[in-house]
Design a protein around this motif. Sequence first.
Motif, PDB file in Angstrom:
ATOM      1  N   THR A   4      23.717  11.296  51.323  1.00 48.37           N
ATOM      2  CA  THR A   4      23.973  11.584  52.723  1.00 48.37           C
ATOM      3  C   THR A   4      25.431  11.377  53.063  1.00 48.37           C
ATOM      4  N   LEU A   5      26.146  12.406  53.443  1.00 49.68           N
ATOM      5  CA  LEU A   5      27.549  12.322  53.810  1.00 49.68           C
ATOM      6  C   LEU A   5      27.637  12.183  55.321  1.00 49.68           C
ATOM      7  N   GLU A   6      27.704  10.931  55.800  1.00 50.65           N
ATOM      8  CA  GLU A   6      27.641  10.680  57.233  1.00 50.65           C
ATOM      9  C   GLU A   6      29.034  10.564  57.862  1.00 50.65           C
ATOM     10  N   ILE A   7      30.065  10.564  57.045  1.00 53.95           N
ATOM     11  CA  ILE A   7      31.412  10.431  57.560  1.00 53.95           C
ATOM     12  C   ILE A   7      32.134  11.726  57.269  1.00 53.95           C
ATOM     13  N   THR A   8      32.401  12.513  58.240  1.00 60.91           N
ATOM     14  CA  THR A   8      32.994  13.824  58.009  1.00 60.91           C
ATOM     15  C   THR A   8      34.494  13.788  58.237  1.00 60.91           C
ATOM     16  N   LYS A   9      35.213  14.560  57.452  1.00 61.53           N
ATOM     17  CA  LYS A   9      36.673  14.548  57.474  1.00 61.53           C
ATOM     18  C   LYS A   9      37.258  14.876  58.841  1.00 61.53           C
ATOM     19  N   PRO A  10      36.804  15.941  59.532  1.00 60.69           N
ATOM     20  CA  PRO A  10      37.415  16.252  60.811  1.00 60.69           C
ATOM     21  C   PRO A  10      37.282  15.115  61.815  1.00 60.69           C
ATOM     22  N   ASP A 107      39.987  15.080  51.485  1.00 60.94           N
ATOM     23  CA  ASP A 107      38.659  14.956  50.893  1.00 60.94           C
ATOM     24  C   ASP A 107      38.712  15.503  49.465  1.00 60.94           C
ATOM     25  N   TYR A 108      37.565  15.615  48.823  1.00 62.47           N
ATOM     26  CA  TYR A 108      37.515  15.999  47.413  1.00 62.47           C
ATOM     27  C   TYR A 108      38.165  17.369  47.160  1.00 62.47           C
ATOM     28  N   PRO A 109      37.720  18.458  47.826  1.00 67.69           N
ATOM     29  CA  PRO A 109      38.334  19.764  47.535  1.00 67.69           C
ATOM     30  C   PRO A 109      39.826  19.809  47.839  1.00 67.69           C
ATOM     31  N   GLU A 110      40.248  19.177  48.940  1.00 73.41           N
ATOM     32  CA  GLU A 110      41.660  19.189  49.299  1.00 73.41           C
ATOM     33  C   GLU A 110      42.498  18.389  48.300  1.00 73.41           C
ATOM     34  N   THR A 111      41.929  17.294  47.801  1.00 74.89           N
ATOM     35  CA  THR A 111      42.630  16.501  46.793  1.00 74.89           C
ATOM     36  C   THR A 111      42.905  17.327  45.550  1.00 74.89           C
ATOM     37  N   VAL A 112      41.895  18.062  45.103  1.00 74.76           N
ATOM     38  CA  VAL A 112      42.072  18.917  43.927  1.00 74.76           C
ATOM     39  C   VAL A 112      43.148  19.969  44.189  1.00 74.76           C
ATOM     40  N   GLU A 135      34.451  23.329  45.959  1.00 74.66           N
ATOM     41  CA  GLU A 135      33.588  23.599  47.109  1.00 74.66           C
ATOM     42  C   GLU A 135      32.299  24.294  46.682  1.00 74.66           C
ATOM     43  N   MET A 136      32.409  25.196  45.712  1.00 68.13           N
ATOM     44  CA  MET A 136      31.226  25.894  45.226  1.00 68.13           C
ATOM     45  C   MET A 136      30.258  24.916  44.563  1.00 68.13           C
ATOM     46  N   PHE A 137      30.787  24.025  43.712  1.00 66.85           N
ATOM     47  CA  PHE A 137      29.929  23.042  43.050  1.00 66.85           C
ATOM     48  C   PHE A 137      29.281  22.108  44.068  1.00 66.85           C
ATOM     49  N   LEU A 138      30.054  21.693  45.065  1.00 66.78           N
ATOM     50  CA  LEU A 138      29.491  20.824  46.103  1.00 66.78           C
ATOM     51  C   LEU A 138      28.379  21.538  46.851  1.00 66.78           C
ATOM     52  N   CYS A 139      28.611  22.818  47.149  1.00 68.70           N
ATOM     53  CA  CYS A 139      27.600  23.610  47.861  1.00 68.70           C
ATOM     54  C   CYS A 139      26.339  23.769  47.032  1.00 68.70           C
ATOM     55  N   ILE A 339      30.693  22.854  54.502  1.00 66.35           N
ATOM     56  CA  ILE A 339      31.506  23.530  53.494  1.00 66.35           C
ATOM     57  C   ILE A 339      31.444  25.047  53.670  1.00 66.35           C
ATOM     58  N   LEU A 340      30.260  25.562  53.977  1.00 65.49           N
ATOM     59  CA  LEU A 340      30.057  27.011  54.027  1.00 65.49           C
ATOM     60  C   LEU A 340      30.618  27.660  55.292  1.00 65.49           C
ATOM     61  N   TRP A 341      30.476  27.007  56.437  1.00 66.10           N
ATOM     62  CA  TRP A 341      30.771  27.666  57.707  1.00 66.10           C
ATOM     63  C   TRP A 341      32.246  28.036  57.900  1.00 66.10           C
TER      64      TRP A 341
END
Length: 450
Positions: A4-10, A107-112, A135-139, A339-341
């Motif tokens: 559960t990812l309850e802390i979102t970057k924005p 976050d993870y994708p931005e770090t990469v 992002e694709m793998f996370l999705c 991630i998708l929206w």
Amino acid sequence: MGKTLEITKPEQQQQQQQSSHGEKDGDVEGNVKQRHATSNMEAATHLFKGSVGAGLFAMGDCFKNGGLIGSTIMLPIIAIMCVHCERLLIRGSLLAVSKTPGAIFYDYPETVEKCFEYGPQPLRRMSRAMKLIVEMFLCVTQFGFCAIYFVFVTENLHQVFLQNGIDISMSMVMLITLLPAMIPSLLTNLKYISPVSLVANFALLFGLIATLTIAFSEGPMPPFGDRHSFTGGTQLALFFGTALFSYEGIALILPLRNSMRNPDAFSSRFGVLNVTMFCITALFIFTGFVSYMRWGEDVAGSITLNLNVEDVMSQVVKIVAALGVFFGYPIQFFVMMKILWPPVKRANGCAQKYPITMQVALRFIMVMLTFCVALVVPKLNLFISLIGALCSTSLAFVIPVIIDFVTRTQVPKGLGTLIYLKNIGILTIALLGIITGTYQSIVEIIKEFQ
């Protein structure tokens, strides 16, 4: 494993941009000046909640594929590798933030993406592609979690229905669960969804404790010699996939660390990361060992399915455990939509003109897709192993090691012989697990259709 990812970057960035600058931490971390709000205990709780879910109930099947002694040895090794790679990810994120003026958190994708942007010249053009891959793998991972939730709930409820004289097919039971899953998943605001997370965690905890209590109360355990101590070949491949699925919580690491009052306490020797992962590993080993000892080769993809359905208490446990997983579906779905929206909105004019309507439509489509995949793939344990082997392994091992290679090549003599050999060793194990685990899972799934 519900994650559960309850802390979102924005939300974090907005809070951090409004906060005053904190004291300098020193080294790279001194560049991340912000006020942190989460205590060590709260961060540990979030990490535990995000790493323990449906995968916990699959530990019996995991031990069946790895053997009693083999699994007990390999699970801590996998945990140590996961923690090490999570530290590599944290290091890469801090370096990226330190090199970007005005940056607070990645976050993870931005770090990469940023690590490749600041990497050797030939790799810089790959930064955008690498972000999209992550992002694709996370999705795909979150999509897999959601589909697995449908299967988990359906299998447990189906047993209870049949026992109480309700002759109904598995497909119809899954269809019944579709509407209750659909309604909260269409909500676009996390604050309306997150309260169910607390209910889900209590239900999961109750389900686990009750299941293990029943396992111990069914009489003396079978002799140790009646169970496999070690396994090999295809079974080890399935073990690896299931174990990685259960441990995969790497997407939580950066948001959780960033939210803490004292970020250094997250990855210190006896900090949040090490202590929490130790507790999770101990829980996994205990659950898997007891489950495999009790039910042996008959242990199911979810240990709740091994409970005697004729017993009323067992029926209650199945229902409560199913509800615990079911209530986690909207949260996992919310993470996938985060991630998708954004890319859908950027690429579609209608989505920019009617954002709420288009987002609800996208959510409806994605819920139906997870439902259809769950309907097609009948075996919970094989589904868990496939997602774990393919996506979780890439996110947990491969990408962090690649980040470490990219960041160390920027520093003279930064990539020493020992570090190089260590990283190559991790990549070799990870790629072997991806290839064998994915292949064997697909083979076993195909067999189910024949």
